[in-house]
Design a protein around this motif. Structure first.
Motif, PDB file in Angstrom:
ATOM      1  N   VAL A   1       1.299  -5.725  -3.427  1.00 50.96           N
ATOM      2  CA  VAL A   1       2.146  -4.841  -4.157  1.00 50.96           C
ATOM      3  C   VAL A   1       1.327  -3.908  -5.005  1.00 50.96           C
ATOM      4  CG1 VAL A   1       3.464  -5.033  -6.428  1.00 50.96           C
ATOM      5  CG2 VAL A   1       3.943  -6.992  -4.897  1.00 50.96           C
ATOM      6  N   ALA A   2       0.208  -4.217  -5.240  1.00 54.19           N
ATOM      7  CA  ALA A   2      -0.570  -2.936  -6.209  1.00 54.19           C
ATOM      8  C   ALA A   2      -1.241  -2.085  -5.210  1.00 54.19           C
ATOM      9  CB  ALA A   2      -1.921  -3.648  -6.729  1.00 54.19           C
ATOM     10  N   PHE A   3      -1.553  -2.614  -3.753  1.00 54.37           N
ATOM     11  CA  PHE A   3      -1.865  -1.531  -2.763  1.00 54.37           C
ATOM     12  C   PHE A   3      -0.910  -0.725  -2.503  1.00 54.37           C
ATOM     13  CE2 PHE A   3      -2.293  -0.517   1.738  1.00 54.37           C
ATOM     14  CZ  PHE A   3      -3.569  -0.027   1.637  1.00 54.37           C
ATOM     15  N   THR A   4       0.544  -1.057  -2.445  1.00 52.92           N
ATOM     16  CA  THR A   4       1.512  -0.539  -1.895  1.00 52.92           C
ATOM     17  C   THR A   4       2.004   0.659  -2.937  1.00 52.92           C
ATOM     18  OG1 THR A   4       2.617  -2.436  -0.561  1.00 52.92           O
ATOM     19  CG2 THR A   4       4.122  -0.589  -1.266  1.00 52.92           C
ATOM     20  N   TRP A   5       2.221   0.456  -4.124  1.00 48.11           N
ATOM     21  CA  TRP A   5       2.451   1.466  -4.863  1.00 48.11           C
ATOM     22  C   TRP A   5       1.223   2.348  -5.353  1.00 48.11           C
ATOM     23  CZ3 TRP A   5       6.888   1.660  -4.826  1.00 48.11           C
ATOM     24  CH2 TRP A   5       7.805   0.720  -4.947  1.00 48.11           C
ATOM     25  N   ALA A   6      -0.133   2.073  -5.320  1.00 48.41           N
ATOM     26  CA  ALA A   6      -1.172   2.818  -5.498  1.00 48.41           C
ATOM     27  C   ALA A   6      -1.177   3.990  -4.334  1.00 48.41           C
ATOM     28  CB  ALA A   6      -2.237   2.065  -5.601  1.00 48.41           C
ATOM     29  N   LEU A   7      -1.037   3.230  -3.156  1.00 47.91           N
ATOM     30  CA  LEU A   7      -1.128   4.217  -1.849  1.00 47.91           C
ATOM     31  C   LEU A   7       0.124   5.134  -1.771  1.00 47.91           C
ATOM     32  CD1 LEU A   7      -2.823   4.842   0.414  1.00 47.91           C
ATOM     33  CD2 LEU A   7      -1.372   3.060   1.773  1.00 47.91           C
ATOM     34  N   THR A   8       1.282   4.748  -2.302  1.00 46.40           N
ATOM     35  CA  THR A   8       2.454   5.619  -2.245  1.00 46.40           C
ATOM     36  C   THR A   8       2.115   6.842  -3.211  1.00 46.40           C
ATOM     37  OG1 THR A   8       3.946   3.735  -1.861  1.00 46.40           O
ATOM     38  CG2 THR A   8       5.030   5.535  -2.644  1.00 46.40           C
ATOM     39  N   ILE A   9       1.660   6.378  -4.319  1.00 46.97           N
ATOM     40  CA  ILE A   9       1.316   7.334  -5.524  1.00 46.97           C
ATOM     41  C   ILE A   9       0.438   8.309  -4.791  1.00 46.97           C
ATOM     42  CG2 ILE A   9       0.362   7.916  -7.621  1.00 46.97           C
ATOM     43  CD1 ILE A   9       1.182   5.210  -8.684  1.00 46.97           C
ATOM     44  N   ILE A  10      -0.409   8.101  -4.068  1.00 46.34           N
ATOM     45  CA  ILE A  10      -1.565   8.850  -3.655  1.00 46.34           C
ATOM     46  C   ILE A  10      -0.857   9.845  -2.612  1.00 46.34           C
ATOM     47  CG2 ILE A  10      -3.687   9.387  -2.136  1.00 46.34           C
ATOM     48  CD1 ILE A  10      -4.078   8.303  -5.015  1.00 46.34           C
ATOM     49  N   PHE A  11      -0.199   9.376  -1.547  1.00 45.59           N
ATOM     50  CA  PHE A  11       0.783   9.944  -0.850  1.00 45.59           C
ATOM     51  C   PHE A  11       1.767  11.110  -1.427  1.00 45.59           C
ATOM     52  CE2 PHE A  11       1.267   6.108   2.234  1.00 45.59           C
ATOM     53  CZ  PHE A  11      -0.167   6.478   2.850  1.00 45.59           C
ATOM     54  N   LEU A  12       2.158  10.784  -2.591  1.00 49.31           N
ATOM     55  CA  LEU A  12       2.958  11.964  -3.205  1.00 49.31           C
ATOM     56  C   LEU A  12       2.127  13.003  -3.779  1.00 49.31           C
ATOM     57  CD1 LEU A  12       5.949   9.431  -4.522  1.00 49.31           C
ATOM     58  CD2 LEU A  12       6.127  10.929  -2.703  1.00 49.31           C
ATOM     59  N   ILE A  13       1.180  12.794  -4.379  1.00 44.50           N
ATOM     60  CA  ILE A  13       0.507  13.649  -4.864  1.00 44.50           C
ATOM     61  C   ILE A  13      -0.723  14.429  -4.060  1.00 44.50           C
ATOM     62  CG2 ILE A  13       0.787  12.483  -7.254  1.00 44.50           C
ATOM     63  CD1 ILE A  13      -2.420  12.002  -6.981  1.00 44.50           C
ATOM     64  N   TYR A  14      -0.807  14.051  -2.904  1.00 46.47           N
ATOM     65  CA  TYR A  14      -1.870  14.718  -2.081  1.00 46.47           C
ATOM     66  C   TYR A  14      -1.522  15.947  -1.728  1.00 46.47           C
ATOM     67  CZ  TYR A  14      -4.771  15.287   2.193  1.00 46.47           C
ATOM     68  OH  TYR A  14      -5.492  15.780   3.003  1.00 46.47           O
ATOM     69  N   PRO A  15      -2.195  16.906  -1.614  1.00 45.28           N
ATOM     70  CA  PRO A  15      -3.689  16.874  -1.575  1.00 45.28           C
ATOM     71  C   PRO A  15      -4.287  17.059  -2.727  1.00 45.28           C
ATOM     72  CG  PRO A  15      -3.095  18.985  -0.681  1.00 45.28           C
ATOM     73  CD  PRO A  15      -1.878  18.356  -1.002  1.00 45.28           C
ATOM     74  N   ALA A  16      -5.513  16.599  -3.010  1.00 39.16           N
ATOM     75  CA  ALA A  16      -6.313  16.860  -4.459  1.00 39.16           C
ATOM     76  C   ALA A  16      -7.658  16.399  -4.185  1.00 39.16           C
ATOM     77  CB  ALA A  16      -5.642  15.913  -5.181  1.00 39.16           C
ATOM     78  N   ASP A  17      -8.647  16.696  -4.963  1.00 37.24           N
ATOM     79  CA  ASP A  17      -9.882  16.434  -4.844  1.00 37.24           C
ATOM     80  C   ASP A  17     -10.169  14.919  -4.452  1.00 37.24           C
ATOM     81  OD1 ASP A  17     -12.487  15.096  -6.857  1.00 37.24           O
ATOM     82  OD2 ASP A  17     -12.969  16.796  -5.441  1.00 37.24           O
ATOM     83  N   ASN A  18     -10.960  14.764  -3.492  1.00 35.75           N
ATOM     84  CA  ASN A  18     -11.036  13.300  -2.665  1.00 35.75           C
ATOM     85  C   ASN A  18     -11.559  12.170  -4.014  1.00 35.75           C
ATOM     86  OD1 ASN A  18     -10.336  14.342  -0.145  1.00 35.75           O
ATOM     87  ND2 ASN A  18     -12.743  14.664   0.652  1.00 35.75           N
TER      88      ASN A  18
END
Length: 272
Positions: free
Chosen positions: A136-153
């Motif tokens: 559950v945590a992995f799913t939501w954290a990765l979804t947030i990264i998908f939505l704010i990408y791109p940014a500093d690595n």
């Protein structure tokens, strides 16, 4: 009775959905990017759809933990989550973001609740000992990264870890109130497996250690995260773990835990 159960089912995920949108807003602030307000809206629609689907698809422990929704009419939740998903996909297309991102949490949510089976091979993410909390945590954290990408690595990586930890802790906190149903269903969640005291200490260790690392990095200028957000997230986490990491029933659990990002942003607007 059925009407009341249906309304309860339709509204039960509103707080967590709004919380999801605010998390994306905070993620934009941490990444140093300008906030595109339509993206937090997409997250609200995705989170609402995913959690409404989870509540609509019954499983053994839910029949014990959520008796108030047992007579709900399932047509309206399914119809509404389809509308929400369609709106999310259209907004993503408009913002030139890969639209199938909206389906990723739904797929993970279905695998979490019902599982996936082909022949003799089957997988279900709703397992105990932290496995379900991890996914559950992995799913939501990765979804947030998908939505704010791109940014500093480095920023993306640390934002992913931050929201992974926050989501992991939140899911465990809500497992505390479902200890009775989970135990009867044979689901060994972290509170069931470790007991309330040890589970609470584990959450404090995870929460405090990572926030301290982030705060030190920010103080020495190695990352550009706002110290206000980091301190508020740390102290807020300590408070709601102390108050709500237990099996007592309270209406304030969801408001305080999921509402963290709302009052964080309100106080931030007053201080900064």
């Amino acid at each position: 009775m059925a009407l009341s159960a249906t309304i309860n089912l339709l509204t039960a995920s509103l707080v967590v959905a709004i919380s999801g949108g605010l998390r994306v807003y905070v993620a934009f602030l941490l990444s140093g990017k300008n906030v595109n307000i339509s993206i937090p809206l997409v997250m609200i629609l995705i989170v609402y759809s995913t959690y409404t689907l989870d509540r609509t698809i019954n499983c053994a422990e839910d029949e014990i933990n959520r008796t108030e929704e047992s007579n709900a009419n399932k047509f309206f939740p399914y119809f509404l989550l389809c509308i929400c998903l369609l709106c999310a996909i259209l907004i993503l297309i408009q913002n030139r973001i890969f639209p199938l991102i909206a389906l990723f949490p739904i797929i993970m949510g279905f695998m979490y609740t019902k599982g996936f089976k082909i022949g003799d091979f089957s997988i279900k993410l709703k397992k105990g000992r932290g496995i379900k909390n991890f996914f559950v945590a992995f799913t939501w954290a990765l979804t947030i990264i998908f939505l704010i990408y791109p940014a500093d690595n480095l920023s993306l990586f640390l934002i992913f870890i931050l929201f992974f930890i926050k989501s992991f802790i939140n899911t465990v906190i809500f497992d505390f109130k479902d200890i009775k149903g989970d135990s009867r269903a044979g689901l060994k969640t972290i509170p069931v497996y470790f007991g309330e005291l040890k589970a609470k200490l584990l959450l404090h260790l995870i929460q405090s250690s990572f926030h301290i690392v982030l705060i030190v990095l920010a103080i020495f200028g190695l990352i550009k995260f706002e110290l206000f957000i980091l301190f508020y997230s740390w102290i807020g986490g300590i408070i709601y773990i102390l108050l709500y990491a237990n099996s007592k029933k309270t209406i304030f659990r969801g408001i305080v835990v999921h509402g963290e990002w709302a009052h964080m942003l309100i106080f931030r607007s007053l201080v900064i």
